[in-house]
Design a protein around this motif. Structure first.
Motif, PDB file in Angstrom:
ATOM      1  N   HIS A 119      85.989   2.822  67.078  1.00 27.21           N
ATOM      2  CA  HIS A 119      86.561   2.653  68.416  1.00 27.21           C
ATOM      3  C   HIS A 119      87.766   1.719  68.415  1.00 27.21           C
ATOM      4  O   HIS A 119      88.747   1.960  69.130  1.00 27.21           O
ATOM      5  CB  HIS A 119      85.502   2.099  69.370  1.00 27.21           C
ATOM      6  N   TYR A 120      87.703   0.645  67.637  1.00 21.04           N
ATOM      7  CA  TYR A 120      88.707  -0.408  67.762  1.00 21.04           C
ATOM      8  C   TYR A 120      89.614  -0.565  66.546  1.00 21.04           C
ATOM      9  O   TYR A 120      90.655  -1.200  66.631  1.00 21.04           O
ATOM     10  CB  TYR A 120      88.019  -1.734  68.065  1.00 21.04           C
ATOM     11  N   VAL A 121      89.236   0.006  65.409  1.00 18.24           N
ATOM     12  CA  VAL A 121      90.104  -0.016  64.238  1.00 18.24           C
ATOM     13  C   VAL A 121      90.665   1.373  63.983  1.00 18.24           C
ATOM     14  O   VAL A 121      91.807   1.534  63.605  1.00 18.24           O
ATOM     15  CB  VAL A 121      89.350  -0.520  62.985  1.00 18.24           C
ATOM     16  N   SER A 122      89.888   2.389  64.225  1.00 21.01           N
ATOM     17  CA  SER A 122      90.242   3.808  64.118  1.00 21.01           C
ATOM     18  C   SER A 122      89.794   4.399  62.802  1.00 21.01           C
ATOM     19  O   SER A 122      88.656   4.220  62.409  1.00 21.01           O
ATOM     20  CB  SER A 122      91.734   4.047  64.372  1.00 21.01           C
ATOM     21  N   ALA A 123      90.722   5.077  62.055  1.00 22.84           N
ATOM     22  CA  ALA A 123      90.294   5.878  60.911  1.00 22.84           C
ATOM     23  C   ALA A 123      90.409   5.169  59.573  1.00 22.84           C
ATOM     24  O   ALA A 123      89.683   5.493  58.634  1.00 22.84           O
ATOM     25  CB  ALA A 123      91.107   7.172  60.865  1.00 22.84           C
ATOM     26  N   ASP A 124      91.319   4.203  59.466  1.00 19.89           N
ATOM     27  CA  ASP A 124      91.543   3.576  58.163  1.00 19.89           C
ATOM     28  C   ASP A 124      92.021   2.141  58.361  1.00 19.89           C
ATOM     29  O   ASP A 124      92.472   1.759  59.441  1.00 19.89           O
ATOM     30  CB  ASP A 124      92.585   4.368  57.374  1.00 19.89           C
ATOM     31  N   GLU A 125      91.930   1.346  57.293  1.00 14.29           N
ATOM     32  CA  GLU A 125      92.315  -0.058  57.391  1.00 14.29           C
ATOM     33  C   GLU A 125      92.713  -0.591  56.015  1.00 14.29           C
ATOM     34  O   GLU A 125      92.140  -0.207  55.004  1.00 14.29           O
ATOM     35  CB  GLU A 125      91.154  -0.893  57.942  1.00 14.29           C
ATOM     36  N   ARG A 145      95.153   5.200  63.087  1.00 14.56           N
ATOM     37  CA  ARG A 145      94.365   6.285  63.689  1.00 14.56           C
ATOM     38  C   ARG A 145      94.191   7.459  62.742  1.00 14.56           C
ATOM     39  O   ARG A 145      93.394   8.361  63.000  1.00 14.56           O
ATOM     40  CB  ARG A 145      95.035   6.764  64.987  1.00 14.56           C
ATOM     41  N   ILE A 146      94.973   7.473  61.672  1.00 15.07           N
ATOM     42  CA  ILE A 146      94.839   8.505  60.645  1.00 15.07           C
ATOM     43  C   ILE A 146      94.700   7.821  59.284  1.00 15.07           C
ATOM     44  O   ILE A 146      95.050   6.653  59.132  1.00 15.07           O
ATOM     45  CB  ILE A 146      96.043   9.470  60.624  1.00 15.07           C
ATOM     46  N   LYS A 147      94.178   8.558  58.318  1.00 15.96           N
ATOM     47  CA  LYS A 147      94.001   7.992  56.989  1.00 15.96           C
ATOM     48  C   LYS A 147      95.371   7.684  56.365  1.00 15.96           C
ATOM     49  O   LYS A 147      96.311   8.477  56.472  1.00 15.96           O
ATOM     50  CB  LYS A 147      93.250   8.972  56.091  1.00 15.96           C
ATOM     51  N   PHE A 148      95.474   6.535  55.734  1.00 12.73           N
ATOM     52  CA  PHE A 148      96.691   6.216  55.008  1.00 12.73           C
ATOM     53  C   PHE A 148      96.802   7.128  53.789  1.00 12.73           C
ATOM     54  O   PHE A 148      95.813   7.386  53.100  1.00 12.73           O
ATOM     55  CB  PHE A 148      96.685   4.757  54.547  1.00 12.73           C
TER      56      PHE A 148
END
Length: 255
Positions: A119-125, A145-148
């Motif tokens: 919800h708060y970081v999304s898809a990747d970090e 919001r999308i994979k790096f």
């Protein structure tokens, strides 16, 4: 735009960023410059230390529900289930880290992932870490919001030297350091009430299991057998009177 002109613009941007090292605008300006190389959607600057995560700064456009989740739920205990925090506490050192390389095998099945991360970081970090002393690590977390892509990760690593150097210098001007939150976080408060229920080993296993580590990964980390982990898991569920991760979250974090 010619390569020479592009270089001129970059050097001018870097100079402007350095000039903001003593300004409250520094962290946002640093992320803005990183954004010129790789797009990121969320970010937060924070300090990891023993049993604590202290938020220094986050993006101004953060919505209220996300702000509450970060400054209350995460800081008050959820950080203990964060793969980046766990990896840092196990082996604190400076560098660049990608979620894919440190996340446990069942991370996306955890309640932490379902109710906070997605919800708060999304898809990747990704995260830049700068070791400050024997206990504290300065971190800049960048979410997407999308994979790096592999190219994105290569660029993040390429710009790592100047990003981390500026992060370290910034600490000379950081005014948000107040010694941390003196109030015990939710997890700590509840655990103190359960000293007679859970042993130190059971606490270690509990945090690892609910962070997404498999029985085998927990066994390897703690140098015990898989069957011992399973036995501890059964005992934990019985002692806490829970049957699932969702019940665990309801008990500890009210999420």
């Amino acid at each position: 735009m010619s390569a020479a002109l592009q270089n001129f613009v970059w050097h001018r941007s870097l100079g402007a960023l350095i000039a903001k090292l003593n300004s409250p605008m520094f962290w946002g300006s640093l992320v803005q410059m990183v954004n010129e190389h790789v797009a990121v959607d969320t970010w937060v600057a924070l300090i990891f230390s023993a049993q604590q995560a202290q938020v220094l700064c986050f993006r101004e456009s953060t919505e209220e529900n996300e702000r509450v989740a970060l400054t209350k739920d995460y800081v008050q205990g959820l950080f203990l289930l964060d793969p980046f925090y766990i990896a840092n506490r196990e082996n604190p050192h400076s560098g660049f880290f990608h979620l894919k390389d440190i996340a446990p095998v069942f991370f996306e099945k955890t309640e932490y992932y379902k109710k906070y991360f997605s919800h708060y970081v999304s898809a990747d970090e990704v995260q830049y870490n700068v070791t400050l002393d024997n206990d504290r690590t300065l971190c800049l977390s960048l979410g997407s919001r999308i994979k790096f892509s592999q190219e994105n990760i290569a660029i993040f690593d390429l710009i790592r030297p100047w990003v981390m150097a500026l992060m370290e210098i910034r600490m000379c001007f950081e005014t948000s350091l107040d010694g941390g939150n003196s109030q015990p976080h939710k997890w700590q408060g509840i655990m103190e009430q359960m000293d007679n229920l859970l042993t130190t080993r059971e606490m270690e296993i509990l945090k690892l299991l609910f962070s997404g580590f498999s029985n085998r990964q927990v066994a390897e980390k703690l140098l015990i057998s898989v069957e011992t982990v399973r036995a501890h898991r059964r005992n934990l569920y019985t002692k806490l009177n829970i049957k699932s991760q969702s019940e665990f979250f309801a008990l500890f974090f009210n999420l």
